[in-house]
Every structure is written in C-alpha cells, then in structure tokens.
Design an enzyme around this catalytic site. Structure first.
Site, PDB file in Angstrom:
ATOM      1  N   SER A 132       0.809  -1.215   0.000  1.00  0.00           N
ATOM      2  CA  SER A 132       0.000   0.000   0.000  1.00  0.00           C
ATOM      3  C   SER A 132       0.843   1.267   0.000  1.00  0.00           C
ATOM      4  O   SER A 132       0.467   2.256  -0.638  1.00  0.00           O
ATOM      5  CB  SER A 132      -0.944   0.008   1.212  1.00  0.00           C
ATOM      6  N   HIS A 184       0.707   4.452   4.422  1.00  0.00           N
ATOM      7  CA  HIS A 184       0.028   5.105   3.307  1.00  0.00           C
ATOM      8  C   HIS A 184       0.517   6.541   3.126  1.00  0.00           C
ATOM      9  O   HIS A 184       0.843   6.962   2.007  1.00  0.00           O
ATOM     10  CB  HIS A 184      -1.483   5.102   3.533  1.00  0.00           C
TER      11      HIS A 184
END
Length: 301
Positions: free
Chosen positions: A200, A246
């Site tokens: 991610s 993230h």
C-alpha cells in the site's frame, strides 16, 4: 564454381562470397559499403539492403526517442516492471499461504518481542524488513483476506503501465521501491512496535506521482484525486490500517515525481539520477537516527 563469361579469355573469375560468411556464395551487395552479403546478413533499407555493420553504425548516430519527461522510450509497450512486481507479490503470497513464518520473518516491525521471546525488528539489525514488507500481504485467513493483495495489485495494474511508459523502467522502479520504503520509514518513526505488511505504501506513492505528473502535463487529475480521497478516508476510519505506511508512501512518491516532472531540461538527467539518491539518503538517515534512539533506550516501546 563460376568462370569468366568470356571463355576465350581463359581466365577464371572468383565467385563472390559474403564478407561475413566466406563459404556462402552471393551476388547481393550492401547499398552503403558495397560488400557482398548473404541473406542472413541482409537488413532491409529504404533502397535495397544493407549489411549488419552498416546498420549498427547508422543506429549509433540516431538519437533515441524519449518521452515528454526525458526518459528513453521503451522498445516494447509491455510494462515489464509493473508485471514483474505483480508477479513477485503473487509468488510471495503463495509462500505466505504455505507458512506463517514468511510473514513473521519479513514483515515490517521496528522493535518488538518476537515469538521466541527475543527482540526483533529494524532496530535489531533487521533492516531488510523495511523493503520485504512491501511484497507481503495479509494471509487468506486474516480479516482482509485475499482482498488485500487483490486491491493492491489491481491498483498497480491500473496505474503502473502509464507511469512506467512516461518515466521509463528504472525511474518507475525507483519510484515504486522508494515510496514503499517511505511508508515503512514513517511507520518506524511513529510506531516502531507496530507490525505491518502490504504494498500500500508503494501504491500510494503511485497515486501521488500520478497526480503530480498529471498536473505537470496538463492532464485530467480529477479521477485520481477522487480515488486518493476515498483511500485516505478508508485509511483513517477503518481500524487496523497503517496510516503511516500510506501517508509515508504518498509523500515520498509525490516528492520524487515532482523532481522527475519539474526538472529543468538542461539538467534533467542529473536531477533524475540525484533525486532518488537524495530521497534514499534521507530515508536511511532517518532510520539510523531512530535506530540509535531505540537501541539507547534498551527496551521496546
């Protein structure tokens, strides 16, 4: 053997042979150097045929086509790096499904107590976890299950080819790996005791790069903004998601893409080389400082 067409002369004319293959008879000449060439050595030209040496010499004087960002245009439109990254993640996932040891030994963790009761993590010298974690995903029996890898690989498949075509393979690979590393580093700085897996961070780096490069080229960035906002909302509202990974990937990817996209034309190649090196140096320095802090404390946070 061929002889002089005028037998009255009494002199034999040698049979012409290929300059690279003396055992092969031929009557075709290179249109540039006028040497005899056999079918294997012929290369189609605008007029007639050329030998392999003349073609190679001519290619050296032809400028390689480049993308709008200054990268060499790939010889094939196939996104080799993108497909390779997807393949590696898929193979690693199969290894995870076979044994939980893969996750425990290679997941991202800064400093914590392992299953054997000993300290594990980056602070304990396991720096490889900063990189290996971006190729791991939650196992099938975890809360997210196989959906974790499917969503990430879909995003890589959707964004990767276009960015790889614009940036070239090595710039794109540097963007992906450094974005993933940036996510791991922010997690290490902010929550070193937490564990995390997933691509991610690297994917968010691609989100950031797509937005920055799209703005630079005057493209439509609305769809990527919507997709990014949705993912950020999920990041900060759904429990169990590493927001550090993230955000760290997003910031790193956007910063590196800005260097790629806004580098002045005269210094573009130098900037494209130095920017990833500088980002890597900053990330390594941050890890070193945090490691010194954790090891001096003597106990996991």
């Amino acid at each position: 053997m061929s002889t002089d067409p005028n037998p009255a002369s009494g002199a034999e004319t040698p049979v012409p042979v290929c300059y690279r293959h003396p055992a092969r008879e031929t009557y075709v000449r290179c249109t540039r150097c006028d040497r005899y060439i056999c079918p294997e050595c012929m290369r189609d030209a605008a007029v007639g045929h050329q030998c392999v040496d003349c073609v190679a010499q001519g290619n050296r004087g032809v400028r390689q086509p480049r993308t709008v960002l200054g990268a060499r245009t790939p010889r094939t439109a196939t996104p080799v790096v993108t497909y390779t990254l997807i393949g590696v993640c898929a193979l690693v996932y199969l290894a995870e499904a076979a044994t939980t040891r893969v996750v425990w030994d290679f997941m991202m963790v800064g400093q914590n107590i392992g299953r054997s009761g000993q300290l594990i993590g980056v602070a304990e010298g396991e720096w490889y976890r900063l990189v290996t974690s971006m190729f791991l995903h939650q196992r099938p029996n975890s809360p997210w299950g196989i959906g974790h890898i499917l969503v990430n690989m879909w995003a890589l498949w959707a964004l990767g080819p276009a960015l790889e075509q614009l940036l070239g393979r090595w710039r794109f690979l540097a963007l992906y790996l450094l974005s993933g590393l940036g996510g791991s580093v922010l997690l290490y700085l902010n929550a070193p005791a937490d564990g995390a897996v997933g691509a991610s961070g690297a994917i968010f780096g691609l989100f950031g790069a797509y937005f920055v490069i799209g703005r630079r080229l005057g493209g439509q960035v609305g769809p990527i903004v919507v997709l990014l906002v949705i993912n950020l909302v999920i990041t900060f509202t759904v429990p169990g998601i590493s927001w550090q990974g993230h955000v760290g990937g997003l910031v790193t990817g956007a910063a590196l893409a800005a260097a790629y996209a806004y580098a002045p034309a005269r210094a573009r190649q130098a900037v494209h080389i130095l920017a990833p090196v500088a980002v890597l140096a900053v990330l390594v320095l941050l890890v070193a400082v945090k490691t010194a802090e954790l090891t001096s404390a003597g106990t996991p946070l």
